[in-house]
Every structure is written in structure tokens, then in C-alpha cells.
Design a protein around this motif. Structure first.
Motif, PDB file in Angstrom:
ATOM      1  N   ALA A 225       0.808  -1.223   0.000  1.00 29.64           N
ATOM      2  CA  ALA A 225       0.000   0.000   0.000  1.00 29.64           C
ATOM      3  C   ALA A 225       0.844   1.278   0.000  1.00 29.64           C
ATOM      4  O   ALA A 225       0.463   2.267  -0.607  1.00 29.64           O
ATOM      5  N   ARG A 227       3.613   2.520  -1.373  1.00 31.59           N
ATOM      6  CA  ARG A 227       4.052   3.167  -2.616  1.00 31.59           C
ATOM      7  C   ARG A 227       2.949   4.035  -3.214  1.00 31.59           C
ATOM      8  O   ARG A 227       3.157   5.206  -3.502  1.00 31.59           O
ATOM      9  N   GLY A 228       1.800   3.417  -3.390  1.00 32.56           N
ATOM     10  CA  GLY A 228       0.692   4.160  -3.981  1.00 32.56           C
ATOM     11  C   GLY A 228       0.213   5.268  -3.056  1.00 32.56           C
ATOM     12  O   GLY A 228      -0.135   6.362  -3.504  1.00 32.56           O
ATOM     13  N   ILE A 231       1.996   8.781  -3.161  1.00 39.85           N
ATOM     14  CA  ILE A 231       1.959   9.649  -4.348  1.00 39.85           C
ATOM     15  C   ILE A 231       1.376  11.041  -4.057  1.00 39.85           C
ATOM     16  O   ILE A 231       1.983  12.040  -4.429  1.00 39.85           O
ATOM     17  N   LEU A 301       8.109   5.832  -7.979  1.00 39.47           N
ATOM     18  CA  LEU A 301       7.043   5.167  -7.229  1.00 39.47           C
ATOM     19  C   LEU A 301       6.072   4.450  -8.161  1.00 39.47           C
ATOM     20  O   LEU A 301       5.585   3.376  -7.850  1.00 39.47           O
ATOM     21  N   ASN A 302       5.785   5.071  -9.304  1.00 36.32           N
ATOM     22  CA  ASN A 302       4.696   4.561 -10.126  1.00 36.32           C
ATOM     23  C   ASN A 302       5.179   4.062 -11.491  1.00 36.32           C
ATOM     24  O   ASN A 302       5.428   4.855 -12.387  1.00 36.32           O
ATOM     25  N   PRO A 303       5.286   2.751 -11.649  1.00 38.95           N
ATOM     26  CA  PRO A 303       5.809   2.195 -12.899  1.00 38.95           C
ATOM     27  C   PRO A 303       4.944   2.521 -14.116  1.00 38.95           C
ATOM     28  O   PRO A 303       5.437   2.551 -15.229  1.00 38.95           O
TER      29      PRO A 303
ATOM     30  N   ASN B 105      -1.003  -5.960  -7.944  1.00 35.34           N
ATOM     31  CA  ASN B 105      -0.491  -4.676  -7.478  1.00 35.34           C
ATOM     32  C   ASN B 105       0.244  -3.956  -8.617  1.00 35.34           C
ATOM     33  O   ASN B 105       1.259  -4.442  -9.108  1.00 35.34           O
ATOM     34  N   PRO B 106      -0.262  -2.779  -9.042  1.00 37.45           N
ATOM     35  CA  PRO B 106       0.350  -2.088 -10.185  1.00 37.45           C
ATOM     36  C   PRO B 106       1.734  -1.533  -9.883  1.00 37.45           C
ATOM     37  O   PRO B 106       2.456  -1.158 -10.801  1.00 37.45           O
ATOM     38  N   TYR B 107       2.113  -1.460  -8.607  1.00 40.35           N
ATOM     39  CA  TYR B 107       3.389  -0.858  -8.233  1.00 40.35           C
ATOM     40  C   TYR B 107       4.520  -1.877  -8.117  1.00 40.35           C
ATOM     41  O   TYR B 107       5.658  -1.506  -7.914  1.00 40.35           O
ATOM     42  N   TYR B 152       5.854  -5.303 -15.299  1.00 45.44           N
ATOM     43  CA  TYR B 152       4.825  -4.836 -14.368  1.00 45.44           C
ATOM     44  C   TYR B 152       3.457  -5.250 -14.904  1.00 45.44           C
ATOM     45  O   TYR B 152       3.301  -5.466 -16.117  1.00 45.44           O
ATOM     46  N   HIS B 154       0.805  -3.693 -15.729  1.00 43.48           N
ATOM     47  CA  HIS B 154       0.177  -2.941 -16.810  1.00 43.48           C
ATOM     48  C   HIS B 154       0.766  -3.284 -18.173  1.00 43.48           C
ATOM     49  O   HIS B 154       0.219  -2.890 -19.194  1.00 43.48           O
TER      50      HIS B 154
END
Lengths: 309, 329
Positions: A225, A227-228, A231, A301-303, B105-107, B152, B154
Motif C-alpha cells: 500500500a 508506494r501508492g 503519491i 514510485l509509479n511504474p 499490485n500495479p506498483y 509490471y 500494466h
């Protein structure tokens, strides 16, 4: 990546140019000038001074000269606050103080704010959450000039843990109270942003997936949780960081810290253009750099953002 | 031998502003080791909540286990603490969720997420864990798994992500996999492929599967036994073969009649009229009465709820005269 950096650099220069222009004309639009004093200055003395500093030339010419000097990295001399001293030298002395104080404030604000926000989100709608959010709201609402004197009275005078005011370059104890005062507001705001971000993420389907794997709740929060959830606070941290390290007038005045915040106000009071321009440009550069850093952290943080750019 | 999973009289209530919602109201069902057991029902029938409760994934509050037992290999899952349950989750019982787009989990990289169950339950890390994860990814038919495992979520399509979910669920060789509408969110062509993968792996590993769906046609492709749920209760349960040849309850018959594959070409397709009752205001009698057009609504129980009875060995149905009445046409 290099294209993005180059683009940002050009944008940053444009920002600084606009800032310099606005600052120059706004200062000149002030109804008082650097050669006025409480006592009347004889007109021939004043004319002489204006001539000396180029104030007799047309405004556009002065503006062009100013920009030319700035482009060569010359900030000019202070006309009033520290008469005759180079602004570069003044800032070289004062800016590190504000920077150290601001960094210390952030060093306190970020861990405290983020941790409080995470705890509140995990314990959402329970007593802990309400308590943390109430304190945070108080932290946002209470201005520096209330928190500062209260801390100084309590920890400086009554308990005498820290000096009430003043500054010693290599003595951390002088830094604590002003840094806490400066960081408290940021910490409070950060905790609310972190809570919002975390609550949102903790509702996502993939959190349920992590729980269904048998992952411990602490790891679900930290690994899946956080990482997201970070943001939103990171987006705020960029400008907040720049604002904090470029000096706070209020905090520096309360605790008698020789930073650029106090200089800046004195410079405005006396229309000391060169000494106004310096801090404005420092603040502008910091905003540009800090926002860029915040964007980099967002990418890290966000790929999903990474593959788009 | 006792069944692998034995749910008895499960009751799950949700406390909302509109009052107490009885999402699951006395459900019993069994899953034998190695079998594929299906639960069929419309949205809101309580099938997903039933499944989620087994792994303690029903949000509480507002949810509450109001009663019942869920015996799994001699342990009542409903009475375990979160910590005890973590020993079962992802190890002996794992779960595949409906929406593969949001369930990963997208991260985090696919590799991190695939290895996670191995880290938690087998203490496996590093190279060895990665090899197991690559094998698992290959087994669900992802080409170039050794490279793509570092991607990842996505960067994968919906079907691929659901394959990843399947690989993740099976990587610890669980005794039971709960698949909650695993193909509902996928394109029809991709659905077929994913089901194919599930069926093949189920046969290879001998894992029992609790397969939840609203699609009766899928049940017959996948399942050995079927439980039909309506308004939080079981209306009919039997082996898949028995149910296909002789559905008894008006609701089950309605489900079969509304399946396009079963209807003749050019015939008007039957559809069950209306929608399920508001679970916060369930009628006192038969919950299906309002929508019963294949039986005889007038004969439906009005004063008490119909109970489940065994009408043939292994074939249970709700004992409501109106719903059991033969079709009028």
C-alpha cells in the motif's frame, strides 16, 4: 530522459526570467525608494546617489542592465540593509543557515507526517485515527507565530532543554526549536495527505489479493500500500520543501536566526532591490528543482508513469 | 472420508443504514478433495461473500459472521484468528479474483508478486524462488516467462494477468483454490483460453476448486457438482450431470432456459423476469415467488421459508411447492 531534463531546464530558466522581471518592476513600483530615509535627504545628495547607482537612467535601460548583470551571475550590491556589501556574499552567509534549518525541519516533518498518516489510515475511523487527525488539524490551523513562542516558553525557558533563541553554526541545540516550529505545519499537512492516499490504496482489490496470500498486515501496508499511498504527499513535498529551506521570516524572527527570511523582509521594507532579487531567485530555483525532484520520485514510485514517458 | 471443505449453515450479515442485510442466510455445501464444485447465482446471491468468508476476507465491520461453521481438514476456518488464518491463506487455500486488472499490485513487478507466497509460506527467496515462479508462469502458458516475469502488471493484457493470478494461486500447491468469477471480466475468446488453463492445471495437480460463476454453461464445462444460490440461500444442489438432466427448482430451470446455447435457433429466449429481492427486505416466504413463471407462483410458500430437502440421493432442493411445480408450457 535527457530530453525531459533539457526541457525542464529551459522551463526553469523561463520561470526565473519571469520572476526577475516581475520583481524588478514591482520593486520599482513601490511608493518609496532606497534613497529615502526617515530624515529628509538633501536633494543634491539624493541625485548624486541615484546617479551613482544608475537610478537616473530610463527604467527600460535599467531593466536591461539588470538582466545583463543577472545573466553574468552578478546579483549586485545591497543599497540599504547591508550598505555596500555584495548580495552574493550576504546570501553565501545567510542561505546556508536557512537551508540547514529547513532541511532539519523537513527531516522532522517527513517521517512524523508520513508515519502519522499511515497509522491513521490503517486505524481508519477508530480512536487513533481521530486523535491523529485532530492533532494534524490543530497543526495546520495554528500559525508559526503561535507555535514558536509557546515552544520557546515551554522547552526554552521552563524546561530549559534548548536555547530560547540565537544561532551557533555547529550547535544542533539551537536548531531544534525553530526546526520543529517550521516543520510542524508541514508534518500536519503531510499526515492528512498520506492518510488520504493510504485509505484510497487500502481499498483497492490488490490489497485483498495480498491478504489472501497470507501476508502479514504490516507487510500488506508497507509493501503493497505504501508506494501508492505516498503519491499525493510527494506531489506536495516538492513546493513545501522549497518553501521551507528558503527561509521563514516568522520563525527566523522569533528565534533570532540569521537566515535569508529576515533579510528578505528588511530588504522589502527599504526597497533594497538587489537584496530582494537574490532571495526571490533562490526561491524560484528551489521551486523548479524541488518540483523536478518530486516528479522523479513519482516516476520511481509509479511504474505506469515510467512506461508512458 | 469427510469432505475437504464442509460449510454448514453459514450466515453472514452486513449491518448497514438500511438495516441488517442477510447476505448469506444458512448456506451449506461441501467440496470433496480434488473435485471442482460450482456455485451459481446472480449478483447479490451471496456466492462471493460465501467464498470470501472462508479466508476471512469479508470486511468486518460492516460484515459479521452470524453463525455456521466452515470445516476445512478438521479446522473451523470461521473461528481462526487472523494470524492462524494466514497459515492457510495462500498456502492450503488460495484465491483467484474476478478482475485481473485491479487484483494485481500495479506498483510491484510480476516476479515480486509471484514469489510472495513462496517467501511467506516456504521461506524461499532469491534464485530458487524465481525459478519456481518462472516455472509457474510457463505452466499457465506465458511465453518467454523468464524475461516477462520482470514486467509490471500494466504491461500484460487482461487474459495474461488472469493467468498470472492462476499461477500465483497454484504456486504453493494448495488443497483448495477458490475461483471467484475468474473469467467474467475477460473477453469471450480469452475466457475460453483461461478456462482451458484452469482445467488442465486442476487435472494435473488434483487441487480441489470452488468455482463461483453466474454462468451456468461454464459450470457444466468445469464442475463436478453444483450449488445454485438465490437471495443468500441454496435453492438446489446436485452433481453437475444430475442437474443438467433434471433441474427441479423453478429458478434453476429458469437459468437453463435462459442459456442461449440450449435454446433452438429462432426460438424466443426465455428470461427470468424482474430482479432479485432487496436483501435488506427479504419476504417471509419463498424469495423467488415474485419471479416464478416456470412453476406455479400461487402455490409458493408465503408464511415460512422453504427448507432444503433431499429428493434423490445427492440431489437437494428447496421444498417450495410453487417452485417445484412443473412448467405450465
Amino acid at each position: 530522459m535527457t530530453r525531459v531534463i533539457l526541457q525542464r531546464l529551459l522551463q526553469g530558466l523561463l520561470v526565473l526570467f519571469v520572476l526577475a522581471t516581475l520583481t524588478f518592476f514591482l520593486v520599482r513600483a513601490l511608493p518609496y525608494g532606497p534613497f529615502q530615509d526617515e530624515r529628509a535627504v538633501p536633494s543634491h545628495v539624493r541625485e548624486r546617489l541615484e546617479q551613482l547607482h544608475g537610478y537616473d537612467k530610463p527604467l527600460v535601460v535599467q531593466y536591461a542592465m539588470r538582466l545583463g548583470n543577472l545573466a553574468r551571475g552578478e546579483l549586485g550590491t545591497s543599497l540599504k540593509v547591508m550598505e555596500g556589501r555584495e548580495v552574493t556574499a550576504i546570501l553565501a552567509q545567510a542561505f546556508p543557515v536557512s537551508l540547514a534549518l529547513g532541511l532539519m525541519a523537513m527531516l522532522i516533518a517527513v517521517p512524523v507526517g508520513v508515519a502519522a498518516g499511515v497509522i491513521a489510515a490503517v486505524r481508519r475511523n477508530r480512536v487513533v485515527d481521530y486523535a491523529v487527525m485532530a492533532v494534524a488539524l490543530l497543526g495546520i490551523c495554528l500559525p508559526n507565530f503561535v507555535i514558536g513562542p509557546v515552544l520557546a516558553e515551554l522547552f526554552g525557558r521552563r524546561l530549559a532543554w534548548f536555547p530560547v533563541s540565537g544561532w551557533e553554526p555547529r550547535d544542533l541545540s539551537f536548531m531544534i526549536l525553530p526546526a520543529v516550529t517550521l516543520g510542524l505545519g508541514s508534518a500536519a499537512y503531510l499526515s492528512r495527505l498520506t492518510r488520504t492516499g493510504m485509505v484510497e490504496v487500502l481499498h483497492q482489490d490488490f490489497i485483498r489479493t495480498a491478504r489472501a496470500k497470507g501476508q502479514r498486515e504490516s507487510w500488506v501496508v508497507l509493501r503493497h500500500a505504501l508506494r501508492g499511498g505516498l503519491i499525493p504527499p510527494v506531489a506536495y513535498l516538492g513546493p513545501a520543501f522549497a518553501a521551507t529551506v528558503s527561509g521563514s521570516v516568522v520563525v527566523e524572527s522569533i528565534f533570532q536566526v540569521p537566515g535569508i527570511g529576515r533579510l528578505f523582509i528588511k530588504a522589502i521594507e527599504t526597497s533594497d532591490e538587489a537584496l530582494i532579487m537574490g532571495p526571490v531567485l533562490i526561491y524560484g530555483s528551489l521551486i523548479v528543482v524541488a518540483n523536478f525532484l518530486a516528479d522523479l520520485v513519482q516516476l520511481w514510485l509509479n511504474p505506469r508513469l515510467r512506461s508512458n514517458s | 472420508m469427510p469432505p475437504l471443505l464442509d460449510i454448514q449453515d453459514l450466515r453472514i450479515h452486513f449491518h448497514t443504514r438500511d438495516g441488517v442485510v442477510r447476505a448469506v442466510d444458512g448456506v451449506s455445501l461441501q467440496v470433496e478433495a480434488g473435485e471442482v464444485a460450482g456455485i451459481v447465482g446472480e449478483s447479490g446471491s451471496g456466492k462471493s461473500v460465501t467464498a470470501a468468508s472462508l479466508l476471512g476476507l469479508v470486511p468486518m465491520p460492516p460484515g459479521r459472521i452470524a453463525g455456521g461453521r466452515a470445516w476445512f481438514d478438521g479446522t473451523d476456518l470461521l473461528r481462526l484468528t487472523g494470524r492462524e488464518l494466514n497459515g492457510y491463506r495462500g498456502k492450503r487455500i488460495s484465491m483467484i479474483f474476478q478482475d485481473p486488472m485491479t487484483s494485481l499490485n500495479p506498483y510491484l513487478r510480476i516476479s515480486t508478486q509471484l514469489i510472495e507466497p513462496l517467501e511467506i509460506h516456504e521461506g524461499l527467496r532469491g534464485k530458487r524462488a524465481l525459478h519456481r515462479a518462472i516455472d509457474a508462469l510457463e505452466s499457465v502458458g506465458i511465453a518467454d516467462a523468464a524475461k516477462r516475469i520482470h514486467a509490471y502488471p500494466h504491461e500484460f493484457s487482461g487474459g495474461m494477468r488472469q493467468r498470472v493470478m492462476i499461477a500465483m494461486a497454484l504456486i504453493t500447491k494448495p488443497d483448495l483454490v477458490i475461483a471467484d468469477e475468474p473469467t467474467t471480466a475477460l473477453d469471450v475468446t480469452v475466457q475460453k483460453q483461461v478456462l482451458e488453463v484452469m482445467r488442465r492445471l486442476q487435472r494435473e495437480t488434483g487441487t480441489a476448486v470452488l468455482f463461483i460463476t453466474h454462468d451456468l454453461a461454464l459450470v457444466h464445462e468445469m464442475c463436478d457438482s453444483v450449488t445454485v444460490m438465490y437471495a443468500g440461500r441454496v435453492v438446489e444442489s446436485a452433481s453437475a450431470a444430475m442437474l443438467a438432466t433434471g433441474p427441479r427448482h423453478a429458478y434453476t430451470r429458469g437459468l437453463y432456459r435462459s442459456n442461449p446455447a440450449g435454446a433452438g435457433k429462432g426460438c424466443a429466449l426465455y428470461s427470468i423476469p424482474g430482479s432479485p429481492p432487496d436483501p435488506a427486505r427479504l419476504p417471509g416466504g419463498c424469495a423467488f415467488r415474485e419471479r416464478n413463471t416456470l412453476g406455479d407462483a400461487d402455490q409458493c410458500l408465503a408464511d415460512h421459508r422453504p427448507e432444503l430437502v433431499e429428493i434423490a440421493p445427492g440431489h437437494h432442493v428447496q421444498d417450495c411447492p410453487g417452485c417445484l411445480a412443473p412448467s405450465q408450457d
